[in-house]
Scaffold this motif. Structure first.
Motif, PDB file in Angstrom:
ATOM      1  N   MET A  18       0.830  -1.200   0.000  1.00 51.78           N
ATOM      2  CA  MET A  18       0.000   0.000   0.000  1.00 51.78           C
ATOM      3  C   MET A  18       0.868   1.255   0.000  1.00 51.78           C
ATOM      4  N   GLN A  19       1.941   1.243   0.780  1.00 59.64           N
ATOM      5  CA  GLN A  19       2.819   2.416   0.838  1.00 59.64           C
ATOM      6  C   GLN A  19       3.399   2.739  -0.536  1.00 59.64           C
ATOM      7  N   LYS A  20       3.723   1.688  -1.302  1.00 54.10           N
ATOM      8  CA  LYS A  20       4.302   1.883  -2.635  1.00 54.10           C
ATOM      9  C   LYS A  20       3.287   2.467  -3.614  1.00 54.10           C
ATOM     10  N   LEU A  21       2.004   2.239  -3.344  1.00 59.91           N
ATOM     11  CA  LEU A  21       0.958   2.669  -4.280  1.00 59.91           C
ATOM     12  C   LEU A  21       0.294   3.991  -3.902  1.00 59.91           C
ATOM     13  N   THR A  22       0.765   4.619  -2.821  1.00 59.35           N
ATOM     14  CA  THR A  22       0.055   5.816  -2.339  1.00 59.35           C
ATOM     15  C   THR A  22       0.269   7.043  -3.217  1.00 59.35           C
ATOM     16  N   GLY A  23       1.142   6.942  -4.214  1.00 61.04           N
ATOM     17  CA  GLY A  23       1.263   8.030  -5.189  1.00 61.04           C
ATOM     18  C   GLY A  23      -0.072   8.284  -5.877  1.00 61.04           C
ATOM     19  N   ASP A  24      -0.863   7.219  -6.023  1.00 56.63           N
ATOM     20  CA  ASP A  24      -2.199   7.355  -6.620  1.00 56.63           C
ATOM     21  C   ASP A  24      -3.082   8.260  -5.762  1.00 56.63           C
ATOM     22  N   PHE A  25      -2.950   8.130  -4.439  1.00 55.69           N
ATOM     23  CA  PHE A  25      -3.753   8.954  -3.521  1.00 55.69           C
ATOM     24  C   PHE A  25      -3.259  10.395  -3.487  1.00 55.69           C
ATOM     25  N   THR A  26      -1.943  10.583  -3.339  1.00 53.81           N
ATOM     26  CA  THR A  26      -1.411  11.951  -3.207  1.00 53.81           C
ATOM     27  C   THR A  26      -1.544  12.740  -4.510  1.00 53.81           C
ATOM     28  N   LYS A  27      -1.540  12.037  -5.641  1.00 51.54           N
ATOM     29  CA  LYS A  27      -1.757  12.716  -6.925  1.00 51.54           C
ATOM     30  C   LYS A  27      -3.170  13.293  -6.978  1.00 51.54           C
ATOM     31  N   ALA A  28      -4.143  12.527  -6.474  1.00 51.91           N
ATOM     32  CA  ALA A  28      -5.537  12.993  -6.463  1.00 51.91           C
ATOM     33  C   ALA A  28      -5.806  13.970  -5.324  1.00 51.91           C
ATOM     34  N   ILE A  78      -8.453   6.818   4.350  1.00 50.94           N
ATOM     35  CA  ILE A  78      -9.012   5.502   4.703  1.00 50.94           C
ATOM     36  C   ILE A  78      -9.998   5.037   3.632  1.00 50.94           C
ATOM     37  N   ALA A  79     -10.815   5.948   3.143  1.00 49.39           N
ATOM     38  CA  ALA A  79     -11.767   5.597   2.090  1.00 49.39           C
ATOM     39  C   ALA A  79     -11.037   5.105   0.844  1.00 49.39           C
ATOM     40  N   TRP A  80      -9.926   5.766   0.498  1.00 49.05           N
ATOM     41  CA  TRP A  80      -9.127   5.346  -0.663  1.00 49.05           C
ATOM     42  C   TRP A  80      -8.522   3.962  -0.457  1.00 49.05           C
ATOM     43  N   LEU A 129      -8.646  -1.966  -4.771  1.00 52.25           N
ATOM     44  CA  LEU A 129      -8.489  -3.365  -5.197  1.00 52.25           C
ATOM     45  C   LEU A 129      -8.167  -3.419  -6.690  1.00 52.25           C
ATOM     46  N   GLU A 130      -8.847  -2.579  -7.470  1.00 52.25           N
ATOM     47  CA  GLU A 130      -8.593  -2.516  -8.915  1.00 52.25           C
ATOM     48  C   GLU A 130      -7.165  -2.023  -9.190  1.00 52.25           C
ATOM     49  N   LEU A 131      -6.707  -1.061  -8.387  1.00 53.70           N
ATOM     50  CA  LEU A 131      -5.352  -0.523  -8.542  1.00 53.70           C
ATOM     51  C   LEU A 131      -4.303  -1.611  -8.299  1.00 53.70           C
ATOM     52  N   VAL A 132      -4.465  -2.352  -7.212  1.00 54.77           N
ATOM     53  CA  VAL A 132      -3.511  -3.435  -6.909  1.00 54.77           C
ATOM     54  C   VAL A 132      -3.556  -4.493  -8.011  1.00 54.77           C
ATOM     55  N   ALA A 133      -4.761  -4.816  -8.479  1.00 58.64           N
ATOM     56  CA  ALA A 133      -4.902  -5.813  -9.546  1.00 58.64           C
ATOM     57  C   ALA A 133      -4.151  -5.372 -10.803  1.00 58.64           C
ATOM     58  N   ALA A 134      -4.261  -4.081 -11.131  1.00 58.51           N
ATOM     59  CA  ALA A 134      -3.582  -3.556 -12.324  1.00 58.51           C
ATOM     60  C   ALA A 134      -2.065  -3.585 -12.177  1.00 58.51           C
ATOM     61  N   GLU A 135      -1.588  -3.320 -10.964  1.00 57.12           N
ATOM     62  CA  GLU A 135      -0.146  -3.239 -10.721  1.00 57.12           C
ATOM     63  C   GLU A 135       0.487  -4.604 -10.405  1.00 57.12           C
ATOM     64  N   GLU A 136      -0.243  -5.440  -9.656  1.00 57.46           N
ATOM     65  CA  GLU A 136       0.352  -6.665  -9.116  1.00 57.46           C
ATOM     66  C   GLU A 136      -0.375  -7.954  -9.506  1.00 57.46           C
TER      67      GLU A 136
END
Length: 435
Positions: free
Chosen positions: A38-48, A317-319, A326-333
């Motif tokens: 999750m920490q590696k993927l939080t760029g998606d959150f901070t970008k938004a 938390i909502a993100w 779940l879709e983000l992790v599926a796309a990446e991993e």
């Protein structure tokens, strides 16, 4: 000075002003694989959400529990988002230590699995959102099972597990038939041992809150566990928790591992596991008394009461617990690696069913755990691998230390049980449960 230089300078100033005005969330979390991802993927959150910055404090499980409990009880205000579990949430909510969560309709609260959602609610309100949910099950090496001339049933007994573990052990090759938690802690070895004890007919307390460690069922449980680990477990097992056993299994040193269902994606991931294509799954074992040795848990994200950053924390938390994540992790991993055990829609998803051979067993295990009737005989408490009272955190860890010592051989099973009985009775009398 050129127009371009002026423009770039203005852009830099805007960026710096934006950063200076950003709100920083300090997030306390556990060093488990899904949280690291999750920490590696939080760029998606901070970008938004460029007005929100994230600061991570990542800790080993026992340390995390101690730190967040101390901080929230003393109103320390060190963390804006806490990773907490099914044990803490209802207790802390009733004490007014957590903020209720309110998400928009697109979050789809009703999609959360009822067993997981109920465990994180109080008075009909959600006080933490589940990042992943789990029960426990048997993960085993199909090749070693076949070599031993055995076939793993979907619903094994403890006797079968013990026999298989001994036959799969090859200490010269550093392959051990079974890996089980031994590290002391109410959420480490006592999570496993309490769930195991339930299946052996043991319980922490009778209906008058009298401790039961002096009974035959606990002696049978602890004797079976220590004998099995002595004969078929790895050396130094009393220091092994979830992450240590995960590493042993992934490197081919365990024939079987009974632990959290969330581990399934890590032991079957060829990037991380040397035995990824050899792993099978079965329900947690039973002893023929109608209860299996599986638990129910959710690592979840909550906001401490009195936080000055509730809106930003709720956004994060909502993100992190959304369908979109779940879709983000599926796309990446890949779909097999999304956080499991929280949403019904995930288990209805054909892509997940196809990618995750453990999906069906995970869902069955979660549904089979009943926190309201965790034991063979009646008890005055709820909770499968824990007792849902505030005092359990301290008592459970103290008992875990006795049982870890029994596994290490520094005290006998009888001594460990006598000590557990005495210290539990003392604390429960002091707390007013035992009159």
């Amino acid at each position: 000075m050129t127009i371009r230089t002026l423009f770039l300078g203005a852009c830099s100033l805007v960026a710096l002003t934006s950063l200076a005005g950003a709100e920083t969330l300090t997030i306390a979390t556990v060093n488990n694989g899904d949280m690291i991802r999750m920490q590696k993927l939080t760029g998606d959150f901070t970008k938004a959400n460029p007005d929100i910055q994230l600061e991570w404090v990542t800790m080993e499980e026992n340390v995390l529990r101690q730190k967040v409990t101390t901080d929230i009880a003393t109103k320390g205000g060190q963390y804006d988002v806490m990773t907490i579990g099914t044990y803490e949430v209802p207790i802390w909510a009733k004490q007014g230590w957590l903020m209720p969560l309110e998400f928009g309709a697109d979050y789809d609260v009703d999609d959360l699995l009822p067993a997981i959602r109920d465990g994180l609610s109080a008075d009909g309100k959600l006080f933490a959102a589940p990042f992943y949910g789990e029960s426990s099950m048997v993960m085993y090496r199909k090749d070693l099972m076949e070599k031993a001339g055995l076939t793993m049933p979907d619903a094994p007994t403890w006797d079968f597990i013990a026999d298989a573990a001994k036959k799969m052990t090859d200490k010269d090759a550093e392959v051990y038939g079974i890996c089980l938690r031994g590290k002391a802690g109410w959420g480490e070895n006592m999570a496993f041992l309490t769930a195991m004890a339930n299946s052996f007919g043991a319980r922490w307390f009778d209906e008058q809150w009298q401790p039961q460690f002096d009974g035959e069922a606990w002696k049978k449980t602890l004797t079976f566990y220590t004998d099995l680990m002595t004969e078929a477990g790895p050396p130094g097992a009393s220091s092994n928790g979830f992450n240590e056993n995960l590493a042993l299994f992934q490197t081919g040193k365990c024939g079987m591992w009974i632990d959290a269902t969330v581990a399934a994606s890590f032991v079957t991931n060829p990037k991380e596991s040397q035995v990824a294509d050899k792993v099978g799954f079965a329900l947690a074992p039973d002893a023929g008394l109608g209860k299996r040795g599986n638990w129910l848990w959710a690592w979840s994200l909550g906001i401490p009461a009195g936080s000055q950053k509730v809106e930003a924390a709720e956004k994060f938390i909502a993100w992190a617990t959304s369908k979109d994540y779940l879709e983000l992790v599926a796309a990446e991993e890949g779909w097999a690696n999304v956080p499991p055990g929280t949403r019904a829609s995930l288990y209805d998803n054909p892509k997940y069913q196809e990618a995750a051979p453990f999906a069906k067993m995970t869902l069955e295990s979660i549904k089979a755990a009943d926190p309201t009737k965790p034991t063979v005989d009646p008890v005055p408490y709820t909770g499968v691998q824990f007792v849902a009272i505030p005092e359990f955190q301290g008592i459970g860890t103290a008992v875990g230390q006795q049982f870890s010592a029994a596994l290490a051989g520094t005290m006998s099973v009888d001594q460990a049980l006598q000590s557990a009985q005495a210290l539990t009775l003392r604390e429960m009398t002091k707390a007013g449960y035992v009159k």
